[in-house]
Design a protein around this motif. Structure first.
Motif, PDB file in Angstrom:
ATOM      1  N   TYR A 161     -27.527   2.066 -38.075  1.00  0.00           N
ATOM      2  CA  TYR A 161     -27.674   1.393 -39.364  1.00  0.00           C
ATOM      3  C   TYR A 161     -28.928   0.528 -39.425  1.00  0.00           C
ATOM      4  O   TYR A 161     -29.157  -0.140 -40.423  1.00  0.00           O
ATOM      5  CB  TYR A 161     -26.442   0.538 -39.662  1.00  0.00           C
TER       6      TYR A 161
ATOM      7  N   ARG B 266     -24.224   1.423 -44.834  1.00  0.00           N
ATOM      8  CA  ARG B 266     -22.834   1.037 -44.607  1.00  0.00           C
ATOM      9  C   ARG B 266     -22.104   0.838 -45.928  1.00  0.00           C
ATOM     10  O   ARG B 266     -22.710   0.487 -46.940  1.00  0.00           O
ATOM     11  CB  ARG B 266     -22.775  -0.254 -43.792  1.00  0.00           C
ATOM     12  N   LYS B 267     -20.810   1.052 -45.893  1.00  0.00           N
ATOM     13  CA  LYS B 267     -19.992   0.890 -47.088  1.00  0.00           C
ATOM     14  C   LYS B 267     -19.892  -0.586 -47.437  1.00  0.00           C
ATOM     15  O   LYS B 267     -19.643  -1.425 -46.571  1.00  0.00           O
ATOM     16  CB  LYS B 267     -18.597   1.470 -46.824  1.00  0.00           C
ATOM     17  N   LYS B 268     -20.064  -0.891 -48.697  1.00  0.00           N
ATOM     18  CA  LYS B 268     -19.949  -2.272 -49.139  1.00  0.00           C
ATOM     19  C   LYS B 268     -18.474  -2.669 -49.153  1.00  0.00           C
ATOM     20  O   LYS B 268     -17.620  -1.904 -49.596  1.00  0.00           O
ATOM     21  CB  LYS B 268     -20.526  -2.432 -50.556  1.00  0.00           C
ATOM     22  N   ARG B 269     -18.207  -3.851 -48.688  1.00  0.00           N
ATOM     23  CA  ARG B 269     -16.823  -4.345 -48.667  1.00  0.00           C
ATOM     24  C   ARG B 269     -16.617  -5.288 -49.836  1.00  0.00           C
ATOM     25  O   ARG B 269     -17.417  -6.177 -50.071  1.00  0.00           O
ATOM     26  CB  ARG B 269     -16.548  -5.058 -47.355  1.00  0.00           C
ATOM     27  N   ARG B 270     -15.537  -5.091 -50.535  1.00  0.00           N
ATOM     28  CA  ARG B 270     -15.256  -5.942 -51.682  1.00  0.00           C
ATOM     29  C   ARG B 270     -14.586  -7.221 -51.222  1.00  0.00           C
ATOM     30  O   ARG B 270     -13.890  -7.251 -50.214  1.00  0.00           O
ATOM     31  CB  ARG B 270     -14.344  -5.218 -52.665  1.00  0.00           C
ATOM     32  N   PHE B 271     -14.774  -8.257 -52.000  1.00  0.00           N
ATOM     33  CA  PHE B 271     -14.166  -9.535 -51.671  1.00  0.00           C
ATOM     34  C   PHE B 271     -12.759  -9.571 -52.240  1.00  0.00           C
ATOM     35  O   PHE B 271     -12.505  -9.120 -53.349  1.00  0.00           O
ATOM     36  CB  PHE B 271     -14.987 -10.693 -52.258  1.00  0.00           C
ATOM     37  N   PHE B 272     -11.839 -10.138 -51.473  1.00  0.00           N
ATOM     38  CA  PHE B 272     -10.464 -10.210 -51.925  1.00  0.00           C
ATOM     39  C   PHE B 272     -10.126 -11.576 -52.504  1.00  0.00           C
ATOM     40  O   PHE B 272      -9.007 -11.843 -52.845  1.00  0.00           O
ATOM     41  CB  PHE B 272      -9.516  -9.887 -50.770  1.00  0.00           C
TER      42      PHE B 272
END
Length: 105
Positions: free
Chosen positions: A20, A56-62
């Motif tokens: 990456y 890389r896959k974007k991570r969503r905020f919870f």
């Protein structure tokens, strides 16, 4: 020519360990190994070798949904006249089998 071949092998080795990394992070990694090289040259060599960073896959905020704050019903009066009339807990859910039971006061 020997120096460029050595640099290419370093680039490939770093790419195998860190796929990456783009050209800027690759330049920093090479400098940590003691190889001083311009980022433009790293970019050009990566293009020649066909090395590109894996996005890389974007991570969503919870945390976007506001948390629920229950009102303070005891108002710091913890003494009860009879047993089991004032029960307090610091959790908002209990696991019941495969599901969660959410408590609300």
């Amino acid at each position: 020519r020997q120096k460029q071949h050595e640099l290419e092998s370093h680039l490939l080795a770093i790419h195998r360990m860190h796929p990456y990394f783009g050209y800027l992070r690759m330049t920093v990694a090479l400098r940590r190994e003691g190889i001083r090289v311009n980022h433009k040259k790293v970019y050009r060599l990566m293009k020649q070798l066909g090395i590109c960073s894996v996005i890389r896959k974007k991570r969503r905020f919870f945390g976007k949904q506001a948390s629920v704050v229950n009102p303070n019903r005891l108002q710091r009066q913890f003494k009860a006249d009879t047993p089991r009339t004032k029960l307090v807990t610091d959790i908002t859910y209990i696991r019941a089998g495969e599901q969660f039971v959410y408590l609300s006061v």
